[in-house]
Design an enzyme around this catalytic site. Structure first.
Site, mmCIF file in Angstrom:
data_model
loop_
_atom_site.group_PDB
_atom_site.id
_atom_site.type_symbol
_atom_site.label_atom_id
_atom_site.label_comp_id
_atom_site.label_asym_id
_atom_site.label_seq_id
_atom_site.Cartn_x
_atom_site.Cartn_y
_atom_site.Cartn_z
ATOM 1 N N THR A 59 0.826 -1.213 0.000
ATOM 2 C CA THR A 59 0.000 0.000 0.000
ATOM 3 C C THR A 59 0.861 1.264 0.000
ATOM 4 O O THR A 59 1.990 1.271 0.489
ATOM 5 C CB THR A 59 -0.904 0.043 1.260
ATOM 6 O OG1 THR A 59 -0.083 -0.084 2.438
ATOM 7 C CG2 THR A 59 -1.921 -1.071 1.251
ATOM 8 N N LYS A 100 8.538 4.269 2.915
ATOM 9 C CA LYS A 100 9.860 4.850 2.606
ATOM 10 C C LYS A 100 10.244 5.953 3.585
ATOM 11 O O LYS A 100 10.500 7.098 3.200
ATOM 12 C CB LYS A 100 9.924 5.387 1.178
ATOM 13 C CG LYS A 100 9.707 4.322 0.109
ATOM 14 C CD LYS A 100 9.987 4.887 -1.272
ATOM 15 C CE LYS A 100 9.851 3.852 -2.363
ATOM 16 N NZ LYS A 100 8.465 3.437 -2.634
ATOM 17 N N ASP A 136 13.769 10.006 7.661
ATOM 18 C CA ASP A 136 14.120 11.109 8.563
ATOM 19 C C ASP A 136 14.947 10.583 9.742
ATOM 20 O O ASP A 136 15.264 9.394 9.805
ATOM 21 C CB ASP A 136 12.829 11.800 9.041
ATOM 22 C CG ASP A 136 13.027 13.300 9.232
ATOM 23 O OD1 ASP A 136 14.097 13.704 9.747
ATOM 24 O OD2 ASP A 136 12.112 14.065 8.891
ATOM 25 N N ARG A 160 0.782 -1.433 -11.951
ATOM 26 C CA ARG A 160 -0.066 -1.186 -13.121
ATOM 27 C C ARG A 160 -0.187 -2.370 -14.061
ATOM 28 O O ARG A 160 -1.179 -2.463 -14.795
ATOM 29 C CB ARG A 160 0.446 0.073 -13.844
ATOM 30 C CG ARG A 160 0.115 1.345 -13.072
ATOM 31 C CD ARG A 160 0.951 2.516 -13.518
ATOM 32 N NE ARG A 160 2.333 2.395 -13.050
ATOM 33 C CZ ARG A 160 3.300 3.275 -13.351
ATOM 34 N NH1 ARG A 160 3.011 4.311 -14.110
ATOM 35 N NH2 ARG A 160 4.524 3.106 -12.872
HETATM 36 P P1 BMP Z 1 4.156 -0.155 -11.007
HETATM 37 O O1 BMP Z 1 4.315 -1.663 -11.212
HETATM 38 O O2 BMP Z 1 2.776 0.337 -11.321
HETATM 39 O O3 BMP Z 1 5.235 0.633 -11.668
HETATM 40 O O4 BMP Z 1 4.276 0.108 -9.409
HETATM 41 C C1 BMP Z 1 5.471 -0.073 -8.717
HETATM 42 C C2 BMP Z 1 5.295 0.182 -7.244
HETATM 43 O O5 BMP Z 1 6.530 -0.080 -6.585
HETATM 44 C C3 BMP Z 1 4.905 1.611 -6.869
HETATM 45 O O6 BMP Z 1 4.039 1.539 -5.760
HETATM 46 C C4 BMP Z 1 6.207 2.268 -6.467
HETATM 47 O O7 BMP Z 1 6.031 3.237 -5.457
HETATM 48 C C5 BMP Z 1 7.005 1.090 -5.911
HETATM 49 N N1 BMP Z 1 8.473 1.191 -6.092
HETATM 50 C C6 BMP Z 1 9.061 1.270 -7.347
HETATM 51 O O8 BMP Z 1 8.369 1.272 -8.362
HETATM 52 N N2 BMP Z 1 10.438 1.318 -7.431
HETATM 53 C C7 BMP Z 1 11.247 1.306 -6.347
HETATM 54 O O9 BMP Z 1 12.448 1.340 -6.489
HETATM 55 C C8 BMP Z 1 10.657 1.221 -5.066
HETATM 56 C C9 BMP Z 1 9.263 1.146 -4.957
HETATM 57 O O10 BMP Z 1 8.716 1.030 -3.768
#
Ligand code: BMP
Length: 262
Positions: free
Chosen positions: A61, A93, A96, A232
């Site tokens: 999430t 993520k 701080d 996605r």
């Molecule tokens: P998507 O497959 O739609 O690109 O989503 C990737 C997910 O993983 C997003 O929620 C993004 O915040 C997270 N993410 C990423 O894409 N690359 C990273 O290096 C670290 C991530 O948390």
């Protein structure tokens, strides 16, 4: 090498209760798929979680993108986690100083530590960030991942930064159970980290905003990661989330079986 051990074998070697339960769950459910549910309404999030629930080991999430967030959403999500047997990873993520992340993890609107089995943090601030989060998360039996690398083009998380992150994970391995990473790293005696890789897609390579998608087989088999994180590719426009989740679950699991039977 832990890459050739099964998730179940590795669960038996783990001291952190969440990591242990998670590795068991993966084997029981035959899933190394985490779906990233990046949608902005409570209804859409719950609907998606219910549809992909049967195929995933972990729901990832970004709780702060939900317009109508309330604690009822958390109750319903945790009920879905029970119903479908998955865990919850809030991709917060943190970045701080220790004292601030302690408050951000435990308090505020989201009270992340009260419901997320797993969360994550950047190592930019130094060791104190782990100490702060651990103070809150350890008594609740939570687990954390460090972002050792990122999937996006031009990321600064590489080289010495990545190596230092791995060293810090070793130092706090009772709470830091793994990494967001693009590959498995050289192991030292006693390492049993869980590797999770975002930027995974079967049909497309990039989104025009820096994201780079790799095939599940490359991620699990060639690069030795443990969990594919797909957003996605599962819920994008025109897709049937349940059918896509099943497709990614099978692709991820087939690659894992190939890896452990090599
Ligand atoms: P998507 O497959 O739609 O690109 O989503 C990737 C997910 O993983 C997003 O929620 C993004 O915040 C997270 N993410 C990423 O894409 N690359 C990273 O290096 C670290 C991530 O948390």
């Amino acid at each position: 090498m832990s890459a050739s051990k099964t998730y179940l074998e590795r669960s038996k070697l783990h001291a952190n209760p969440t990591a242990k339960a998670f590795l068991e769950l993966m084997e029981r459910k035959k899933s190394n798929l985490s779906v990233a549910v990046d949608v902005t309404s409570k209804a859409a999030l719950l609907d998606l979680a219910d549809k992909v629930g049967p195929y995933i080991c972990l729901l990832k999430t970004h709780i702060d993108v939900v317009d109508d967030f309330d604690m009822d959403l958390v109750e319903k999500l945790t009920a879905l986690a029970k119903k479908h047997d998955f865990m919850i990873f809030e991709d917060r993520k943190f970045a701080d100083i220790g004292n601030t992340v302690k408050l951000q993890y435990s308090s505020g609107v989201y009270k992340i530590a009260s419901w997320a089995d797993i969360t994550n943090a950047h190592m930019v601030p130094g060791e104190g960030i782990i100490q702060g989060l651990r103070e809150v998360g350890k008594p609740l039996n939570r687990a954390m991942l460090l972002l050792a690398e990122m999937s996006s083009a031009g990321t600064l998380a590489k080289g010495d930064y990545t190596e230092h992150t791995v060293e810090m994970a070793r130092k706090y391995s009772d709470f830091v159970v793994g990494f967001i990473a693009m590959q498995r790293y050289a192991e030292k005696e006693g390492d049993n980290f869980i590797y999770m890789t975002p930027g995974v897609g079967l049909d497309q390579k990039s989104d025009g905003m820096g994201q780079q998608w790799k095939h599940p087989r490359e991620v699990i088999l060639d690069r030795g990661s443990d969990v594919i994180i797909v957003g996605r590719g599962v819920y994008g426009a025109g897709r049937d989330p349940a059918a896509e989740a099943k497709r990614y679950q099978e692709a991820g699991w087939d690659a894992y079986l190939e890896r452990v039977h090599q």
